[in-house]
Design an enzyme around this catalytic site. Sequence first.
Site, PDB file in Angstrom:
ATOM      1  N   CYS A 244     -50.936 -37.469 -79.197  1.00 37.17           N
ATOM      2  CA  CYS A 244     -50.033 -37.915 -80.265  1.00 37.17           C
ATOM      3  C   CYS A 244     -50.185 -39.425 -80.515  1.00 37.17           C
ATOM      4  CB  CYS A 244     -48.588 -37.527 -79.946  1.00 37.17           C
ATOM      5  SG  CYS A 244     -47.500 -37.534 -81.400  1.00 37.17           S
TER       6      CYS A 244
ATOM      7  N   GLU B  21     -51.340 -30.653 -79.931  1.00 37.51           N
ATOM      8  CA  GLU B  21     -50.360 -31.009 -78.896  1.00 37.51           C
ATOM      9  C   GLU B  21     -49.321 -29.893 -78.731  1.00 37.51           C
ATOM     10  OE1 GLU B  21     -47.039 -34.559 -78.099  1.00 37.51           O
ATOM     11  OE2 GLU B  21     -47.898 -34.229 -80.099  1.00 37.51           O
TER      12      GLU B  21
ATOM     13  N   LYS C 222     -49.923 -37.090 -70.372  1.00 44.11           N
ATOM     14  CA  LYS C 222     -49.641 -38.207 -71.264  1.00 44.11           C
ATOM     15  C   LYS C 222     -48.991 -39.374 -70.523  1.00 44.11           C
ATOM     16  CE  LYS C 222     -47.455 -39.249 -75.739  1.00 44.11           C
ATOM     17  NZ  LYS C 222     -46.595 -38.721 -76.818  1.00 44.11           N
TER      18      LYS C 222
END
Length: 343
Positions: free
Chosen positions: A190, A60, A138
């Site tokens: 994540c 990430e 995301k």
Amino acid sequence: LVGWPSSPPVKKVKVICIQNNADSEKYELDVYKRDVKALIELSKEALSQNPDAALVVWPETAVVPPVEYHYQKRIDYDRVEIINRLLEFLAGKDCAFVIGNQRTVEKSPFSADDYNAALVFDSSLGNVIPPKPFFYQKIHLIPFAEYFPYRKLAPGLYKRLLLGNDRLWTPGSEYTVFNVRSVKFSVPICFEDTFGSLCRRFVLEGAEAFVNISNDSWSLSIPCQKQHLAMSVFRCAENRIPCARSTASGVTAFVDRFGRVVSTTAPLEMNFLAAEMELPSQESTKSLYTRMGDWFALSILFAGCAILALSLLYFFLGSLKSRAESKRQKAESPRLAKDGKKR
């Protein structure tokens, strides 16, 4: 129960996960250069030992400067130099790369949105130079750290949360499934791999594997990193698909479709991990959880609420009955005493 019946895997794909042991608390140009150099060197070493790899995964925000933005605008020479070096490396490799990056999208000459994104480059598809990567942005951002939902209501607090940055991230909306090198996969970023409903949606959209990219280096805690891995394995077991995890500092790992951790790297060190992921066929029966979602947990919740409501109602009616009985007894007591005197 969550996965039966399930067809055996029919395809294997070699994946490399890079762990560059970056420090997510440092935002300096020299750090960006050092991180990209380390990622490239680790990838070269990993590919020399695994030339048949189809995917190479970086963590990430492994590359901080927005790739597309700086390549197009060319207003910061040092950042453009980092991007050019990165793209030249990617263009020379016969595999696909999954890279964590901040993606900046201009809305007007005076405003833009930033996304915590995963970019997918594949030189065989010609999307490296100029950079036209496939991307996922995301969806489930962390409130108050990555995203502030009350920006208009509390602008002062929003400015404090920026910590010197121009803006926080904007949430994405598309449940992207990448299809490169004959592999269909999604990239929960994540802590998105801890949300069952979100990962289930990826599978319903066609994903046959998860490729998780994470950066838990901020925690400086090995137990925290292990806890994250321990939560993420349930997404594999629930949906009966495998996962490759590339993390900045740990725990980089491969998890099979039954939720078993196949291999890991040591935390807080520069390293890489390579393994063959066994993918289920597209015709295989979806797991019970993939088909039905959280119905069982919700039914238990509703049943518990119903039992609680009935218990409260029973208690309330019993209390009313006791009060009525008490009043009746008090009303009868004087008459009984009076009758006793007459006798």
